[in-house]
Design an enzyme around this catalytic site. Structure first.
Site, PDB file in Angstrom:
ATOM      1  N   ARG A  99       0.824  -1.207   0.000  1.00  0.00           N
ATOM      2  CA  ARG A  99       0.000   0.000   0.000  1.00  0.00           C
ATOM      3  C   ARG A  99       0.860   1.259   0.000  1.00  0.00           C
ATOM      4  O   ARG A  99       1.888   1.319   0.663  1.00  0.00           O
ATOM      5  CB  ARG A  99      -0.907   0.019   1.235  1.00  0.00           C
ATOM      6  CG  ARG A  99      -1.831  -1.167   1.384  1.00  0.00           C
ATOM      7  CD  ARG A  99      -2.948  -1.232   0.395  1.00  0.00           C
ATOM      8  NE  ARG A  99      -3.785  -0.054   0.352  1.00  0.00           N
ATOM      9  CZ  ARG A  99      -4.974  -0.029  -0.262  1.00  0.00           C
ATOM     10  NH1 ARG A  99      -5.448  -1.129  -0.861  1.00  0.00           N
ATOM     11  NH2 ARG A  99      -5.675   1.066  -0.293  1.00  0.00           N
ATOM     12  N   VAL A 100       0.393   2.246  -0.734  1.00  0.00           N
ATOM     13  CA  VAL A 100       1.071   3.536  -0.717  1.00  0.00           C
ATOM     14  C   VAL A 100       0.250   4.555   0.076  1.00  0.00           C
ATOM     15  O   VAL A 100       0.622   5.694   0.212  1.00  0.00           O
ATOM     16  CB  VAL A 100       1.320   4.068  -2.145  1.00  0.00           C
ATOM     17  CG1 VAL A 100       2.309   3.174  -2.874  1.00  0.00           C
ATOM     18  CG2 VAL A 100       0.014   4.180  -2.924  1.00  0.00           C
ATOM     19  N   ASP A 101      -0.915   4.111   0.583  1.00  0.00           N
ATOM     20  CA  ASP A 101      -1.743   5.024   1.367  1.00  0.00           C
ATOM     21  C   ASP A 101      -1.657   4.631   2.844  1.00  0.00           C
ATOM     22  O   ASP A 101      -0.848   3.800   3.228  1.00  0.00           O
ATOM     23  CB  ASP A 101      -3.191   5.000   0.872  1.00  0.00           C
ATOM     24  CG  ASP A 101      -3.754   3.583   0.842  1.00  0.00           C
ATOM     25  OD1 ASP A 101      -3.075   2.635   1.304  1.00  0.00           O
ATOM     26  OD2 ASP A 101      -4.888   3.412   0.349  1.00  0.00           O
ATOM     27  N   ASP A 102      -2.499   5.211   3.671  1.00  0.00           N
ATOM     28  CA  ASP A 102      -2.408   4.943   5.102  1.00  0.00           C
ATOM     29  C   ASP A 102      -3.229   3.725   5.498  1.00  0.00           C
ATOM     30  O   ASP A 102      -4.084   3.782   6.373  1.00  0.00           O
ATOM     31  CB  ASP A 102      -2.839   6.181   5.890  1.00  0.00           C
ATOM     32  CG  ASP A 102      -1.834   7.299   5.692  1.00  0.00           C
ATOM     33  OD1 ASP A 102      -0.631   7.001   5.705  1.00  0.00           O
ATOM     34  OD2 ASP A 102      -2.257   8.450   5.510  1.00  0.00           O
TER      35      ASP A 102
END
Ligand code: 6R9
Length: 661
Positions: A527-530
């Site tokens: 994942r590149v998001d939170d």
């Protein structure tokens, strides 16, 4: 390892499997893939012929995923009418397959098992449907399902589909507060649950959790709780009942007629909601519809597992997750598969349980998560080698990146080098496999999800949003709609557009990073998001933070992922307490905060570490610098980089001095 000491990096399809596979060469895959993109009408139109349609479609596909050209809308098989439950069950019974086993149910304890044939499943689906109808549930109504992995779980999902009701399955490991939040969002009149369940040695009182949830505000839509008496887990007389609201399944379902009306619904009729974590706010209700979902789940199941009538399939996922929706309830049943449904955990009574079950039922297609593979690998090969496993043909993984060591162990020790490994990348939102090997066609590389499934056109974007051509890495996006794609977020189309389509105009944004190698193979980087991926389960940092600050002692919290050898990632929380607290505070404070998270979300969101933070590293504009927190959590403080933009750089020293305290 090969003779020269190097690891093999590419594995051709096993010859026996390839000889009989639905797609049996890379060229054939490429031909079909190209056609699926060039002529989706012909490609999907032909596949859709295999299903029952009350009314055929007029148009195969119509979409706009570019927010600069107006609202996002995705429609497949426009004008068609069909029914998911009919295609999953009745169609096969009518074709003479009523005696075929749908479920080999294997309970938590080794001596518990039963089989359910397609005819028996049809009867039960009708009985549950009739009960729901008698309680006023109708087309478009929501039903919340909070059940463990017993055959009644897929049967209840199908009963909803049969009458056009929208099911929302909540994983029976989520807390009362989480359950209440989902009930508040979808406003069902009926909740279906069990008295309890045993997971391994641990009994869990599910009905009690439902009672707690229904005592919380926002849940007053619920007028009926249908409780399956699962007395092997919890005796009936131990369960509190609310008169007029609660009914025992065994008292009201078996007496219903075994025939029930089928609601023929439009192609885009909502079939289910499934709540999943995102980078912000509350979990969102991902909404899937009917025809496209059916075609997507069924087609991926057929090709990715190379399913044939003689197979016995087993997916260890719970129906509380998308994998259980698409690859326990729907995909396999659309294909008239016989499958194992397992209530327990892979390590109970010991770490050989899965392989004993494989031998017991001659499982040929097996699907699990890397976290399970790694934990069984850590338990030792002797738990595997005591079984034969000679039936295994395809071994699947899903949920998180699989490290090459675990991939090789799965291949060599579990599969004995005879089975194909399929590392399937997809999401709750995608409804079905997106990037995955086809076992008879696409050579596998350990750690790569390989190539896109039919109809899926992925791209990798760089920081500026430009497509990376050839080898390179960046953000993984998809360039066009595919049949099983989510259609909206229930009740919040704006959030749907914002989350998935506004990040890069004209693309579906996956939230994952990926790399493409010189062979065009895709490697998912995470994942590149939170969003934190704990044992294959998605947990939003914002959710955990909001749970922590919900405790009266916690002033501020910042949560980051840390790599973990078995779980993939774990939750690491930095916590600032109110007022002039001394650090470290008494041990009870840590316990209370952890209990708070378990109460707000559930045990799966338990932070591994609480790191006391008298203050958090912030920019002058007050933004928490998570990059720095990630480095501290991962013990990489030698790579902190520039900290001069911090409002108070001394915060870092204080944090380091409190590590492990
Ligand atoms: C099906 C499912 C989706 C997220 C996804 C990605 C991760 C799933 C993966 C994988 C690497 C794979 N993920 N499969 N990462 N390789 N084969 O898991 O859905 O719970 O929505 O999670 O899981 O990060 O974005 P969901």
């Amino acid at each position: 390892m090969s003779a020269n000491g190097e690891y093999q990096t590419s594995y051709d399809p096993p010859k026996d499997l390839q000889a009989q596979a639905h797609v049996n060469s890379l060229d054939e895959y490429k031909r079909m893939y190209d056609q699926s993109l060039k002529d989706p009408e012909a490609f999907w139109g032909k596949i859709a012929e295999d299903f029952y349609w009350k009314k055929k479609w007029d148009v195969i596909e119509k979409h706009n995923i570019d927010t600069s050209k107006g609202p996002v809308s995705i429609e497949w098989f426009l004008g068609a009418q069909t029914n998911l439950a009919y295609n999953a069950v009745d169609r096969h019974v009518e074709a003479g397959m009523g005696d075929r086993v749908a479920f080999f149910w294997e309970g938590n304890d080794v001596d518990q098992s039963r089989t359910v044939t397609y005819k028996q499943l049809q009867d039960q689906v009708c009985q549950v449907a009739n009960f729901l109808l008698s309680k006023g549930v109708k087309k478009g109504s929501d039903v919340t399902i909070y059940l463990p992995m017993i055959p009644e779980l897929p049967a209840t999902m199908l009963a909803c589909a049969r009458i056009g009701a929208v099911h929302s399955v909540v994983f029976a490991g989520f807390s009362a507060e989480s359950l209440a939040g989902r009930i508040e969002d979808s406003r069902p009149s009926v909740v279906v649950t069990t008295s309890g369940v045993k997971r391994g040695a641990k009994p869990i009182e599910l009905k009690k959790i439902v009672d707690e949830a229904l005592a919380l505000p926002g849940t007053d839509s619920v007028t009926t709780v249908l409780v399956y008496d699962h007395s092997i887990a919890l005796p009936r007389n131990k369960v509190a009942f609310t008169e007029g609201r609660d009914v025992w399944w065994q008292d009201v379902v078996p007496g219903q007629p075994t025939e029930a009306p089928i609601e023929w619904v439009d192609a885009e009729h909502p079939s289910f909601k499934l709540y999943t974590s995102g980078s912000t706010g509350k979990p969102k209700g991902v909404l899937h519809t009917t025809a496209g979902y059916m075609v997507g789940a069924a087609t991926t199941f057929k090709y990715v597992f190379d399913h044939r009538a003689s197979d016995v399939y087993w997916c260890t996922a719970d129906c509380g997750w998308i994998t259980g929706h698409s690859y326990v309830t729907y995909g396999p049943l659309f294909n008239a598969a016989s499958q194992v449904v397992f209530e327990g955990v892979p390590t109970y009574p010991d770490a050989g349980r899965c392989w004993d079950i494989v031998d017991k039922y001659n499982v040929s297609l097996f699907y699990t998560a890397p976290t399970a593979i790694r934990s069984l690998m850590a338990a030792g090969d002797e738990f595997v080698t005591r079984s034969k496993r000679s039936s295994l043909r395809v071994l699947g993984t899903v949920g998180e990146p699989i490290n090459p060591e675990a991939w090789r162990w799965y291949n060599e020790v579990v599969g004995g080098g005879r089975a194909a490994i399929v590392d399937t990348w997809w999401q709750t939102e995608t409804g079905a496999h997106m990037i995955t090997p086809l076992p008879g066609a696409i050579p596998a590389k350990p750690g790569s999800a390989t190539l896109p499934f039919f109809g899926v056109e992925p791209a990798i974007l760089d920081e500026s949003g430009k497509e990376v051509e050839g080898p390179g890495q960046g953000y993984l996006v998809v360039k066009r709609s595919w049949p099983s794609m989510l259609r909206t977020i229930a009740g919040d189309h704006a959030r749907f557009e914002q989350t998935y389509f506004n990040v890069y105009k004209g693309y579906y944004f996956t939230g994952d990073g990926a790399r493409r190698d010189e062979d065009g193979y895709i490697w998912i980087l995470g994942r590149v998001d939170d969003v934190i991926n704990v044992s294959g389960h998605r947990i939003g940092t914002a959710e955990v933070e909001s749970a922590l600050v919900g405790h009266h002692l916690c002033a501020e919290a910042a949560v980051v992922p840390v790599e973990h050898a078995i779980k993939g990632q774990v939750i690491y929380a930095f916590v600032t307490l109110y007022g002039d607290a001394t650090y470290p505070p008494p041990e009870e404070t840590r316990k209370a905060l952890i209990a708070q998270v378990r109460k707000a979300i559930g045990p799966i969101a338990t932070p591994d570490v609480i790191h006391w933070a008298p203050s958090l590293p912030k920019t002058r504009s007050g933004k928490i610098m998570r990059r720095i927190l990630r480095k501290i959590a991962s013990r990489e403080e030698d790579q902190l980089g520039d900290i001069s933009t911090l409002a108070d750089p001394s915060v870092v020293e204080t944090l380091l001095s409190l590590r492990g305290k």
